[in-house]
Design an enzyme around this catalytic site. Structure first.
Site, PDB file in Angstrom:
ATOM      1  N   HIS B  12       0.747  -1.229  -0.318  1.00  0.00           N
ATOM      2  CA  HIS B  12       0.097   0.363   0.117  1.00  0.00           C
ATOM      3  C   HIS B  12       0.747   0.864  -0.051  1.00  0.00           C
ATOM      4  O   HIS B  12       0.807   1.827   1.219  1.00  0.00           O
ATOM      5  CB  HIS B  12      -1.335   0.161   1.278  1.00  0.00           C
ATOM      6  N   HIS B  59      -0.505   4.983   9.682  1.00  0.00           N
ATOM      7  CA  HIS B  59       1.045   5.662   9.343  1.00  0.00           C
ATOM      8  C   HIS B  59       0.790   6.796  10.373  1.00  0.00           C
ATOM      9  O   HIS B  59       1.030   8.030   9.758  1.00  0.00           O
ATOM     10  CB  HIS B  59       1.207   5.892   8.202  1.00  0.00           C
ATOM     11  N   HIS B 193      10.918  -3.737   3.055  1.00  0.00           N
ATOM     12  CA  HIS B 193      11.328  -2.612   2.414  1.00  0.00           C
ATOM     13  C   HIS B 193      11.890  -2.278   3.919  1.00  0.00           C
ATOM     14  O   HIS B 193      11.160  -2.587   4.749  1.00  0.00           O
ATOM     15  CB  HIS B 193      10.340  -1.555   2.537  1.00  0.00           C
ATOM     16  N   GLU B 240       5.200  -5.245   8.184  1.00  0.00           N
ATOM     17  CA  GLU B 240       3.895  -4.746   8.097  1.00  0.00           C
ATOM     18  C   GLU B 240       3.266  -6.524   7.439  1.00  0.00           C
ATOM     19  O   GLU B 240       2.116  -6.571   7.333  1.00  0.00           O
ATOM     20  CB  GLU B 240       3.346  -4.169   6.705  1.00  0.00           C
TER      21      GLU B 240
END
Lengths: 134, 279
Positions: B12, B59, B193, B240
């Protein structure tokens, strides 16, 4: 299965070039991160841009945290308890992308960082564990 | 009765949303990424879910340091796109399904998952970018959405096993809802990431490909993967991926993979995407 919290947290310190956002860091960076959240309102962004030092003076942050914000030194800000998703409010206010901001933490230019990403990113080899050098 | 028919996983990345919103998705940098969603866009038109239970992480948008729920369920009638520092994304308001959401919240709490019930919550790129990837740029989203927000920002996030078990509890809750509804569950975020420090830019394609493989081949391995393995192998933000296990737990033992896509990079991130169907 019960996990030993001390061993769980200690392992995080073994990862090269990484600060995991633990409770200790969250507590250290509480006001820094809450200041960042204030930049989600457009009128606050205007006030911040107009006089950053004055805006920061309203927040009970440490001098080191204020200096890191003013210098846009993201590594220093993270060392002072900042978290990247909170700090993103500052660089978004500056009109910067994640690639532009993140590249400044690695010592590479944004162009060089982006080229590394297009070539497949940074390999984890040698960057998994300080102790085991793997 | 309501039933969960399919699951989707997707990254996302906020830059994907910016590329769509600024009409840059036809640029050479982005075309290979979006090409992997063409199949899904055709498929979803036929699959026509009534409701998507969308698992994502906030976030630092709705949840600052003030409140940090581990598992939160959005029970509102509607959710506004969040202003994350550059103004809200120009996307439709996200319409909830309050009745089913409250039903799931009640069932999960009785099933020993103590959900945080949220009646007012703006939704950030974690929720809206998956909708854009799958549905494009409609005037209104063609589904109702129940947001499930998971803390993966402050350690410790929930374990993979706990996420899996929450997925199972959500599936039981949906199955006891009396209205005939076609429900999908999406797990978002990932893949490898890292957005901070000198190790930023880390990508681990073998780890990601094995994760995609094992969502169908060996989900038990993923269920018991410890946090430290995600951190070492997939980068500090790769954690995540535990959210994908809520989706996978909700689908049950047997699933069929309909579609798979993997692309590096989107901004700093490896993008993975699966469409899974219950047989």
């Amino acid at each position: 299965m019960t996990i030993d919290i001390h061993a769980y947290l200690a392992e995080f310190e073994d990862i090269p070039g990484t600060r995991v956002f633990t409770a200790a860091r969250a507590r250290q960076g509480y006001w820094l991160n809450q200041f960042c959240m204030s930049l989600m309102a457009a009128e606050n962004r205007l006030r911040f841009k107009a006089d950053e030092t004055a805006y920061l003076a309203d927040w009970p942050m440490t001098d080191a945290q204020r200096a890191a914000v003013l210098a846009r030194d993201w590594n220093a800000a993270i060392d002072q308890g900042g978290n990247i998703y909170f700090l993103a409010k500052i660089f978004s206010t500056d009109g910067q992308s994640f690639v532009q901001a993140v590249s400044t933490m690695t010592g590479a230019s944004a162009e060089a960082h982006n080229a590394m990403m297009i070539a497949g990113g940074r390999s984890p080899d040698g960057l998994r564990s300080k102790k085991e050098s793997r | 009765m309501a039933r969960i028919t399919a699951g989707i996983t997707t990254s996302h990345v906020p830059a994907i949303g910016a590329a769509i919103d600024n009409n840059r998705s036809a640029e050479p940098y982005w075309t290979p990424l979006f090409a992997g969603y063409d199949w899904t866009r055709r498929w979803i038109a036929g699959a026509a879910p009534d409701v998507v239970i969308l698992v994502y992480n906030d976030h630092a948008s709705a949840f600052s340091m003030d409140f940090i729920p581990t598992f939160a369920i959005g029970c509102a009638e509607a959710f506004q796109p969040a202003d994350e520092g550059w103004g809200p994304r120009p996307v439709p308001v996200v319409k909830g399904h309050a009745d089913l959401a409250w039903h799931i919240a009640q069932c999960c709490i009785l099933d020993e998952f103590d959900m945080t019930i949220v009646n007012k919550m703006d939704v950030d790129h974690g929720l809206t970018v998956p909708l854009s990837l799958v549905f494009g740029q409609p005037d209104d989203w063609p589904v109702r959405v129940i947001p499930i927000a998971v803390n993966v920002v402050i350690y410790p996030p929930p374990s993979g096993n706990r996420c899996w078990m929450l997925g199972e509890a959500i599936a039981r809750a949906v199955a006891s809802y009396p209205e005939d509804l076609n429900v999908q569950i999406w797990g978002t975020g990932g893949m490898s990431h890292q957005l901070q420090g000198p190790r930023a830019g880390l990508i681990n394609q073998p780890f990601d490909q094995a994760f995609l493989d094992d969502l169908t081949a060996d989900p038990a391995r993923l269920r018991h993967l410890p946090h430290i393995d995600y951190l070492r192998e997939a980068g500090s933000e790769g954690i995540e991926l535990v959210m994908w296990l809520i989706m996978r737990g909700a689908l049950g033992a047997d699933v069929r993979q309909l579609h798979r896509h993997y692309h590096v990079p989107a901004s700093n991130t490896a993008v993975g995407h699966l469409v899974l169907e219950k047989p």
